[in-house]
Design an enzyme around this catalytic site. Structure first.
Site, PDB file in Angstrom:
ATOM      1  N   ARG A 121       1.141  -6.153  12.695  1.00 17.59           N
ATOM      2  CA  ARG A 121       0.497  -5.509  13.845  1.00 17.59           C
ATOM      3  C   ARG A 121       0.328  -6.495  14.997  1.00 17.59           C
ATOM      4  NH1 ARG A 121      -3.542  -0.563  12.307  1.00 17.59           N
ATOM      5  NH2 ARG A 121      -2.054   0.522  10.966  1.00 17.59           N
ATOM      6  N   ARG A 149       0.845  -1.194   0.000  1.00 19.22           N
ATOM      7  CA  ARG A 149       0.000   0.000   0.000  1.00 19.22           C
ATOM      8  C   ARG A 149       0.878   1.240   0.000  1.00 19.22           C
ATOM      9  NH1 ARG A 149      -4.718  -1.770   4.366  1.00 19.22           N
ATOM     10  NH2 ARG A 149      -5.457  -3.582   3.175  1.00 19.22           N
ATOM     11  N   SER A 176     -10.254  -5.892  10.069  1.00 20.65           N
ATOM     12  CA  SER A 176     -11.567  -5.422   9.640  1.00 20.65           C
ATOM     13  C   SER A 176     -12.265  -6.572   8.942  1.00 20.65           C
ATOM     14  CB  SER A 176     -11.451  -4.240   8.672  1.00 20.65           C
ATOM     15  OG  SER A 176     -11.172  -3.042   9.353  1.00 20.65           O
ATOM     16  N   GLU A 204      -6.414  -0.760  15.383  1.00 17.73           N
ATOM     17  CA  GLU A 204      -7.010  -1.740  14.476  1.00 17.73           C
ATOM     18  C   GLU A 204      -6.022  -2.836  14.104  1.00 17.73           C
ATOM     19  OE1 GLU A 204      -8.096  -2.194   9.814  1.00 17.73           O
ATOM     20  OE2 GLU A 204      -8.100  -0.165  10.630  1.00 17.73           O
ATOM     21  N   ARG A 263       2.678   1.214  10.349  1.00 13.67           N
ATOM     22  CA  ARG A 263       2.106   1.560   9.045  1.00 13.67           C
ATOM     23  C   ARG A 263       3.226   1.481   8.003  1.00 13.67           C
ATOM     24  NH1 ARG A 263      -2.709   4.183   7.929  1.00 13.67           N
ATOM     25  NH2 ARG A 263      -2.952   4.737  10.115  1.00 13.67           N
TER      26      ARG A 263
END
Length: 430
Positions: free
Chosen positions: A391, A262, A352, A349, A277
């Site tokens: 994460r 990403r 999801s 987070e 990130r």
């Protein structure tokens, strides 16, 4: 993508649903373009009928020696041919514009999704576990002495630039163990089929799951035209692209461990320290392709699959329902799992899990043949992280930290770490 017939039938309801996502009414523009497109198609059909009739009469006029009528009919046939070509071209252009408009619109939220502009309006469902009460100031993962030797940002910056990391030694092994633990749990306990798929995909696959056309800047494209996947949701979901399944084939449940890429466009300055990130990361993804009647039950099942991973690792978390302003483009309802990070003293987070209804299936033309017969219908799709590996590594390191800089590791990982349950202050497994 949305069903144009549903928009024609209930335009106000369509606009009201999009308004919950903060969008202005779009049905008037969509329906005007749709009406113009359909009018041109109808006009082309009428012109074709007139051309066919004139073509039949040309020979008769020639046979009876009526040169004037013959020339008039021949000119009419040529005129209608040009008219048909023009109308077909205009209809195709408007069809492309209509498809582009529909492709750019997000999915409609379910009625029970909470309204709100951003994450502040998300609704917590429950919490599990108790954040550790440390007798010393908590450190972030990259500050832990036992981690420093195995998490090299300086070398990664030399190799690739910012937002990359080189993992080495024991830390790399823990990272790998987490991915293997997740995969094995999903396969042996949760009944998912393991898939190893490419990380380079054709452009239409990115359209199929909703990354394109609107979010191209968030991903990377090669010079040859392939796209690097932002998540294996793209590959797993598109395994049914342009496919007609039998109802007996449903549900189809898959999992994959893959590299993900990403660009993090729009996130400049956010979470730049550590590996929270990154441009390149690893994730264990879950995707389900189900009968329309199974969608919401499957959302609950997949949420429990992700929660179960955190519980086995002993990591405190909370589950929230995302509001309309925080929900992803393709989702109708999303459950986020947020894991406790002592270094930041907050939940972040880590997964999801989203129910997409037939939104992706319409983009992919993925359908099933009902067992009772009748017209094929679109499948429903779901996707969720099970979990983000990097994460999860951060959460394991921070929640297991000790005052001397070592890290107590979850017992659940011991089978993948040769029985070791400690990362020493020197960065070794013990």
């Amino acid at each position: 993508m949305h069903d144009i017939r549903a928009i024609r039938e209930t335009p106000d309801a369509f606009d009201a649903a999009l308004a919950r996502r903060g969008l202005a009414p779009v049905s008037p523009a969509i329906l005007a373009l749709d009406e113009s497109r359909r009018a041109k198609i109808s006009a082309a059909e009428e012109a074709q009928a007139a051309r066919n009739a004139a073509s039949k009469e040309v020979g008769a006029a020639k046979a009876r020696g009526d040169e004037a009528e013959f020339e008039r009919l021949r000119a009419l046939v040529a005129e209608k041919k040009d008219e048909i070509a023009r109308l077909d071209d205009e209809a195709k252009a408007e069809d492309a514009r209509l498809r582009e408009m529909l492709m750019g619109l997000p999915n409609l939220p379910l009625a029970d999704v909470p309204d709100g502009p951003d994450e502040t309006a998300n609704v917590e469902r429950h919490r599990w576990g108790t954040p550790p009460e440390l007798s010393f100031p908590a450190k972030e993962h990259y500050q832990l002495p036992g981690v420093a030797a195995g998490m090299d940002f300086e070398t990664a910056a030399k190799l690739s630039g910012a937002r990359f990391v080189v993992l080495k030694g024991a830390v790399a092994r823990i990272h790998r163990a987490l991915a293997q633990f997740m995969l094995d749990t999903h396969v042996t306990e949760n009944g998912l089929t393991e898939v190893n798929a490419p990380v380079l995909v054709r452009e239409e696959m990115m359209y199929g799951t909703g990354q394109l056309p609107k979010f191209g800047e968030d991903s990377y494209q090669t010079r040859e035209g392939w796209w690097l996947i932002p998540t294996s949701e793209v590959t797993l979901t598109n395994t049914v692209n342009d496919t007609l399944l039998d109802e007996a084939d449903l549900p189809r449940r898959m999992t994959a461990h893959s590299l993900c890429f990403r660009s993090e466009a729009g996130s400049a300055g956010r979470d730049t320290a550590g590996m929270l990130r990154q441009h390149q990361f690893e994730k264990v993804e879950m995707v389900s392709i189900v009968h329309p009647d199974q969608g919401l039950d499957e959302l609950e099942r997949m949420t429990r699959c992700a929660e179960g991973i955190l519980e086995k690792l002993g990591l405190p978390y909370r589950t929230v329902v995302l509001c309309t302003g925080d929900m992803g483009f393709g989702a109708r309802r999303t459950h986020d799992l947020e894991v406790w990070l002592p270094g930041q003293a907050t939940y972040r987070e880590i997964s999801s899990v989203s129910y997409c209804g037939d939104f992706q299936a319409r983009r992919m033309n993925a359908r099933f043949r009902p067992a009772s017969g009748g017209k094929p219908d679109y499948v429903h799709s779901l996707n969720g992280s099970g979990l983000a590996v990097g994460r999860c590594l951060i959460a394991v390191l921070e929640n297991g930290q000790r005052e001397d800089g070592s890290v107590a590791l979850p017992e659940a990982l011991a089978p993948w770490l040769g029985g070791k349950t400690l990362l020493t202050v020197e960065g070794e497994l013990a």
